[in-house]
Design an enzyme around this catalytic site. Structure first.
Site, PDB file in Angstrom:
ATOM      1  N   ASP A  57       0.852  -1.192   0.000  1.00 21.87           N
ATOM      2  CA  ASP A  57       0.000   0.000   0.000  1.00 21.87           C
ATOM      3  C   ASP A  57       0.886   1.239   0.000  1.00 21.87           C
ATOM      4  O   ASP A  57       2.098   1.142   0.186  1.00 21.87           O
ATOM      5  CB  ASP A  57      -1.008  -0.006   1.168  1.00 21.87           C
ATOM      6  CG  ASP A  57      -0.364   0.073   2.529  1.00 21.87           C
ATOM      7  OD1 ASP A  57      -1.063   0.398   3.485  1.00 21.87           O
ATOM      8  OD2 ASP A  57       0.844  -0.215   2.672  1.00 21.87           O
TER       9      ASP A  57
ATOM     10  N   PHE B 195       6.733   2.016  -4.137  1.00 24.54           N
ATOM     11  CA  PHE B 195       8.146   2.195  -3.769  1.00 24.54           C
ATOM     12  C   PHE B 195       8.709   3.576  -4.118  1.00 24.54           C
ATOM     13  O   PHE B 195       9.821   3.911  -3.729  1.00 24.54           O
ATOM     14  CB  PHE B 195       9.042   1.104  -4.395  1.00 24.54           C
ATOM     15  CG  PHE B 195       8.730  -0.279  -3.891  1.00 24.54           C
ATOM     16  CD1 PHE B 195       9.071  -0.662  -2.602  1.00 24.54           C
ATOM     17  CD2 PHE B 195       8.088  -1.196  -4.703  1.00 24.54           C
ATOM     18  CE1 PHE B 195       8.784  -1.934  -2.127  1.00 24.54           C
ATOM     19  CE2 PHE B 195       7.786  -2.477  -4.238  1.00 24.54           C
ATOM     20  CZ  PHE B 195       8.133  -2.847  -2.962  1.00 24.54           C
TER      21      PHE B 195
END
Length: 220
Positions: free
Chosen positions: A65, A78
């Site tokens: 998430d 990321f």
């Protein structure tokens, strides 16, 4: 909440948007944005899809998430906005790229440059409350992102799927491993990176596969 989604994805996922669970998800997300501090900005909820339409997808990386810290989440898993300190997992991703390809770590953790080359940076859950990890899990996002992966593997062949950690591996069950390259490793988190993420060489393996398919490699 101002959102948009790429027209190719709209067409590919048309039936999904019409399902009852998605209407409930939209209602939940709208209420959260109206009453809570939620990340990413509403306009960036579908940014991973917007920057990387299905016809251009070469590589898929799956996160869990969005980052829940202030100013971090930008709609790509990321990835962080320019000027934001690298979170530990992203730092380890860059370490592995440097080890694998000899490419020094960049000064920015913004991964737009990957998305624009055909890397779909998809979180399983696309929104989160500030400072509350996984707070929007279990409300329908996982079903929607399952549909994204299923639609992609049905419509496209020759895609590289990088599955880091158990959570991403479960999504991998939706992928046809005979028609695509599926790479699995531990998660890049400091808790697990030394259990198989470091040394996995996913980035060079992905590029070798893309070249074998007659495609341009990714500049990681």
């Amino acid at each position: 909440m101002n959102v948009r989604i790429n027209s190719e994805w709209l067409e590919l996922l048309r039936e999904e948007f019409e399902k009852p669970y998605f209407a409930e998800l939209v209602e939940f997300v709208r209420h959260e944005y109206a009453t809570q501090r939620v990340f990413p900005a509403g306009k960036n909820i579908f940014r991973a899809l917007d920057l990387c339409p299905p016809s251009k997808v070469k590589v898929v990386i799956i996160g869990q998430d969005p980052y829940h810290g202030e100013g971090q989440a930008n709609g790509l898993c990321f990835s962080v906005n320019d000027g934001i300190q690298f979170p530990p997992s992203l730092r380890n991703i860059f370490k592995e790229i440097e080890s694998d390809l000899g490419t020094p770590a960049p000064t920015s953790g913004n991964l737009d440059r990957w998305a624009e080359q055909g890397v779909l940076l998809l979180n399983a859950t696309l929104t989160v409350r500030a400072h509350q990890a996984a707070s929007h899990a279990g409300h329908g996002w996982e079903q929607f992102t399952d549909a994204v992966i299923a639609a992609l593997t049905e419509s496209r062949k020759g895609v590289v799927y990088m599955l880091w950690g158990n959570y991403a591996a479960r999504k991998g069950a939706l992928v046809n491993a005979e028609e695509n390259l599926v790479l699995r490793s531990a998660h890049p988190s400091p808790l697990s990176a030394y259990n198989g993420f470091f040394g996995s060489r996913h980035f060079s393996k992905a590029n070798a596969y893309l070249l074998s398919q007659g495609l341009e490699p990714i500049e990681w």
